[in-house]
Design an enzyme around this catalytic site. Structure first.
Site, PDB file in Angstrom:
ATOM      1  N   CYS A   1      30.426  54.641  29.388  1.00  0.00           N
ATOM      2  CA  CYS A   1      29.107  53.994  29.351  1.00  0.00           C
ATOM      3  C   CYS A   1      27.991  55.006  29.577  1.00  0.00           C
ATOM      4  O   CYS A   1      27.192  55.299  28.704  1.00  0.00           O
ATOM      5  CB  CYS A   1      28.998  52.914  30.427  1.00  0.00           C
ATOM      6  SG  CYS A   1      30.277  51.707  30.373  1.00  0.00           S
TER       7      CYS A   1
HETATM    8  N1  SAJ Z   1      28.235  59.357  39.207  1.00  0.00           N
HETATM    9  C1  SAJ Z   1      27.631  60.375  39.935  1.00  0.00           C
HETATM   10  N2  SAJ Z   1      26.754  60.053  40.923  1.00  0.00           N
HETATM   11  C2  SAJ Z   1      26.466  58.732  41.214  1.00  0.00           C
HETATM   12  C3  SAJ Z   1      27.083  57.717  40.459  1.00  0.00           C
HETATM   13  C4  SAJ Z   1      27.971  58.040  39.466  1.00  0.00           C
HETATM   14  O1  SAJ Z   1      27.874  61.560  39.684  1.00  0.00           O
HETATM   15  O2  SAJ Z   1      25.679  58.497  42.134  1.00  0.00           O
HETATM   16  C5  SAJ Z   1      29.147  59.706  38.119  1.00  0.00           C
HETATM   17  C6  SAJ Z   1      30.531  59.112  38.302  1.00  0.00           C
HETATM   18  O3  SAJ Z   1      31.353  59.994  39.037  1.00  0.00           O
HETATM   19  C7  SAJ Z   1      31.000  58.956  36.858  1.00  0.00           C
HETATM   20  C8  SAJ Z   1      29.714  58.666  36.093  1.00  0.00           C
HETATM   21  O4  SAJ Z   1      28.648  59.138  36.921  1.00  0.00           O
HETATM   22  O5  SAJ Z   1      31.559  60.152  36.384  1.00  0.00           O
HETATM   23  C9  SAJ Z   1      29.520  57.181  35.793  1.00  0.00           C
HETATM   24  O6  SAJ Z   1      29.692  56.512  37.004  1.00  0.00           O
HETATM   25  P1  SAJ Z   1      29.323  54.933  37.205  1.00  0.00           P
HETATM   26  O7  SAJ Z   1      29.370  54.668  38.662  1.00  0.00           O
HETATM   27  O8  SAJ Z   1      28.089  54.605  36.491  1.00  0.00           O
HETATM   28  O9  SAJ Z   1      30.582  54.189  36.622  1.00  0.00           O
HETATM   29  P2  SAJ Z   1      30.881  53.633  35.196  1.00  0.00           P
HETATM   30  O10 SAJ Z   1      30.797  54.647  34.130  1.00  0.00           O
HETATM   31  O11 SAJ Z   1      32.170  52.925  35.359  1.00  0.00           O
HETATM   32  O12 SAJ Z   1      29.693  52.630  34.919  1.00  0.00           O
HETATM   33  C10 SAJ Z   1      29.923  51.250  34.926  1.00  0.00           C
HETATM   34  C11 SAJ Z   1      28.735  50.638  34.225  1.00  0.00           C
HETATM   35  N3  SAJ Z   1      29.025  49.262  33.959  1.00  0.00           N
HETATM   36  C12 SAJ Z   1      28.637  48.759  32.777  1.00  0.00           C
HETATM   37  O13 SAJ Z   1      28.074  49.401  31.920  1.00  0.00           O
HETATM   38  C13 SAJ Z   1      28.959  47.337  32.557  1.00  0.00           C
HETATM   39  C14 SAJ Z   1      27.508  50.733  35.100  1.00  0.00           C
HETATM   40  O14 SAJ Z   1      26.432  49.959  34.540  1.00  0.00           O
HETATM   41  C15 SAJ Z   1      27.792  50.205  36.467  1.00  0.00           C
HETATM   42  O15 SAJ Z   1      26.611  50.265  37.249  1.00  0.00           O
HETATM   43  C16 SAJ Z   1      28.865  51.079  37.071  1.00  0.00           C
HETATM   44  O16 SAJ Z   1      30.045  50.828  36.280  1.00  0.00           O
HETATM   45  C17 SAJ Z   1      29.141  50.702  38.523  1.00  0.00           C
HETATM   46  O17 SAJ Z   1      28.154  50.442  39.227  1.00  0.00           O
HETATM   47  O18 SAJ Z   1      30.309  50.749  38.906  1.00  0.00           O
END
Ligand code: SAJ
Length: 445
Positions: free
Chosen positions: A273
């Site tokens: 995403c």
């Molecule tokens: N990450 C960081 N720092 C942060 C947060 C995330 O480096 O503060 C990195 C993570 O390690 C990962 C990437 O960014 O590599 C994405 O992380 P994510 O927490 O956004 O997880 P995703 O990719 O699973 O995003 C999904 C998304 N859900 C949908 O699109 C329906 C996102 O909108 C959600 O907010 C997220 O899950 C969530 O909150 O778990």
């Protein structure tokens, strides 16, 4: 008008619901409708997936096999690769992937393939909904003409809407029923009927005035994350330059009870995403001569993090008179985020590639990931696959550097600190007491 016919079939629960694409979005969705008493037909191009579902098995973490079996036993659910059955559906919801091409442009091929199947079997009285994340305008510019090509008229013969997926795989707190659903139709009738449909399975439906608003809403949500993660990564590099502990700063900032939301630095961003969705928005913006600077800047900072981590590793090895070339490096955790097995766009892939291209003798340990393969098109160094190594004392002790790329909960970090000579922690996985009692030299983002 078909609005009335669909309204009563949805309210009386005799509408047949079709879902195209039975992945982490489509399978939970169709099971939810079937559990609520609707007849559901799942459409898949992958026969193995269809066969698994018809055998009562679930391959999606948030869908229990018991629920699949219940829907089958009630005669509510069936999965098929025969798209002609779309003609039996009153509602068709498209949940197919929207990846990027290698040129970082939107790959619309899955949406178009689904649209072509729907067009083939379209009949009067159907509600078509797109859930796949895409640029504003897709529903009315791409899908609507495909349906009108056969002489069908909006509102008279079909309704059409967009509703973004908000599935967060593995999240125990938020599942289909309690994640508010945004719904926007290409006509008021479409918005009204699509909203009524989702109200049957979701506690809160938020209707908006158009499909474009709903498409833009989803991209705003995930672009918000990408940009704030980019800011956290830039702040980490700035704090590092100033000799300030980044993690202590963001932990302190997070005490602010309003007007702040913590994001944390990391080795880069992975997943299907966050690294991709903002490119759908910036691509569309460029078609209109608009340069979305925040998106490009966030992409620049986030995609630069793997190289920054490699720089930290090189400096740390240099400080103990070692070169990357020939050093034994152990990567701890390669999945794109903690406690999952998903490798898509994982920053660990770039870090491994950069280090191998510099001659490092590199292995990894990740309890969730048995094998890592590399796309030749993207590697500078060796593209040979790597296989998960057991985390033995010898492996850790004999490493010149251990890099924590993903902070899986089931790793004994205290033990790592006792055995490793040097640790580069990109996720703040080492708590202060573990770090302070550590024999290892610890470098953090
Ligand atoms: N990450 C960081 N720092 C942060 C947060 C995330 O480096 O503060 C990195 C993570 O390690 C990962 C990437 O960014 O590599 C994405 O992380 P994510 O927490 O956004 O997880 P995703 O990719 O699973 O995003 C999904 C998304 N859900 C949908 O699109 C329906 C996102 O909108 C959600 O907010 C997220 O899950 C969530 O909150 O778990």
């Amino acid at each position: 008008m078909i609005k009335d016919t669909l309204t009563s079939s949805i309210t009386e629960k005799n509408a047949v619901i079709g879902v195209i694409g039975l992945g982490y979005v489509g399978l939970p969705l169709i099971v939810e409708f079937c559990l609520k008493g609707y007849q559901g037909i799942g459409f898949e191009v992958d026969k193995k997936k269809a066969d698994s579902i018809n055998a009562g098995e679930s391959y999606i973490v948030d869908v229990s096999g018991e629920n699949v079996q219940k829907c089958l036993a009630d005669g509510k659910l069936s999965a098929t690769t025969d798209f002609s059955l779309l003609a039996k559906c009153d509602v068709v919801i498209i949940c197919v992937p929207t990846p990027l091409r290698k040129t970082k442009d939107p790959d619309m091929s899955y949406i178009i393939a689904a649209g072509e199947e729907i067009q083939k079997y379209l009949r009067k009285g159907q509600l078509i909904i797109l859930e796949s994340t895409t640029y504003p305008g897709t529903t009315d510019e791409v899908l609507q003409p495909m349906l009108e090509e056969k002489g069908f008229k909006l509102d008279e013969d079909f309704l059409l809407a967009f509703s973004p997926e908000r599935v967060d795989p593995g999240n125990p707190q938020f599942q289909t029923h309690n994640i508010p659903k945004v719904v926007g139709g290409v006509s008021p009738d479409s918005t009204e009927v699509a909203s009524l449909l989702y109200a049957q399975i979701v506690n809160e439906v938020h209707s908006v005035s158009s499909a474009r608003v709903a498409e833009a809403c989803k991209l705003w949500e995930n672009t918000f994350r990408a940009i704030n993660i980019g800011m956290a990564n830039e702040m980490a590099r700035l704090c590092n330059t100033l000799g300030i502990d980044t993690w202590e700063v963001v932990r302190a900032a997070a005490t602010k009870p309003f007007g702040f939301m913590p994001f944390y630095p990391g080795p880069g961003i992975g997943g299907h995403c966050i690294p991709l969705d903002p490119h759908y928005l910036s691509w569309k913006a460029r078609q209109h001569g608009f340069d979305s600077q925040f998106i490009s800047l966030a992409e620049q900072v986030n995609s630069g993090m793997p190289a920054y981590v490699v720089k930290l590793v090189s400096t740390a090895l240099n400080d103990v008179k070692k070169a990357v070339n020939g050093s034994k490096i152990l990567i701890l955790g390669v999945a794109y985020k903690k406690d999952i097995d998903d490798m898509r766009e994982s920053p660990a892939l770039s870090i491994i590639d950069l280090l191998r291209s510099r001659g490092a003798d590199l292995v990894y340990h990740d309890p969730f990931v048995p094998e890592v393969t590399f796309d030749h098109a993207y590697t500078i160094g060796d593209a040979e696959p790597l296989y998960n190594k057991d985390l033995t004392d010898e492996l850790v002790k004999n490493s010149d550097c251990v890099i924590i790329c993903t902070e899986h909960s089931n790793i004994d970090y205290k033990r790592i600190c006792e055995l490793a000579p040097l640790i580069v922690d990109t996720r703040n996985a080492l708590s202060p007491d573990v770090r302070n009692g550590s024999k290892a030299k610890v470098v953090r983002l």
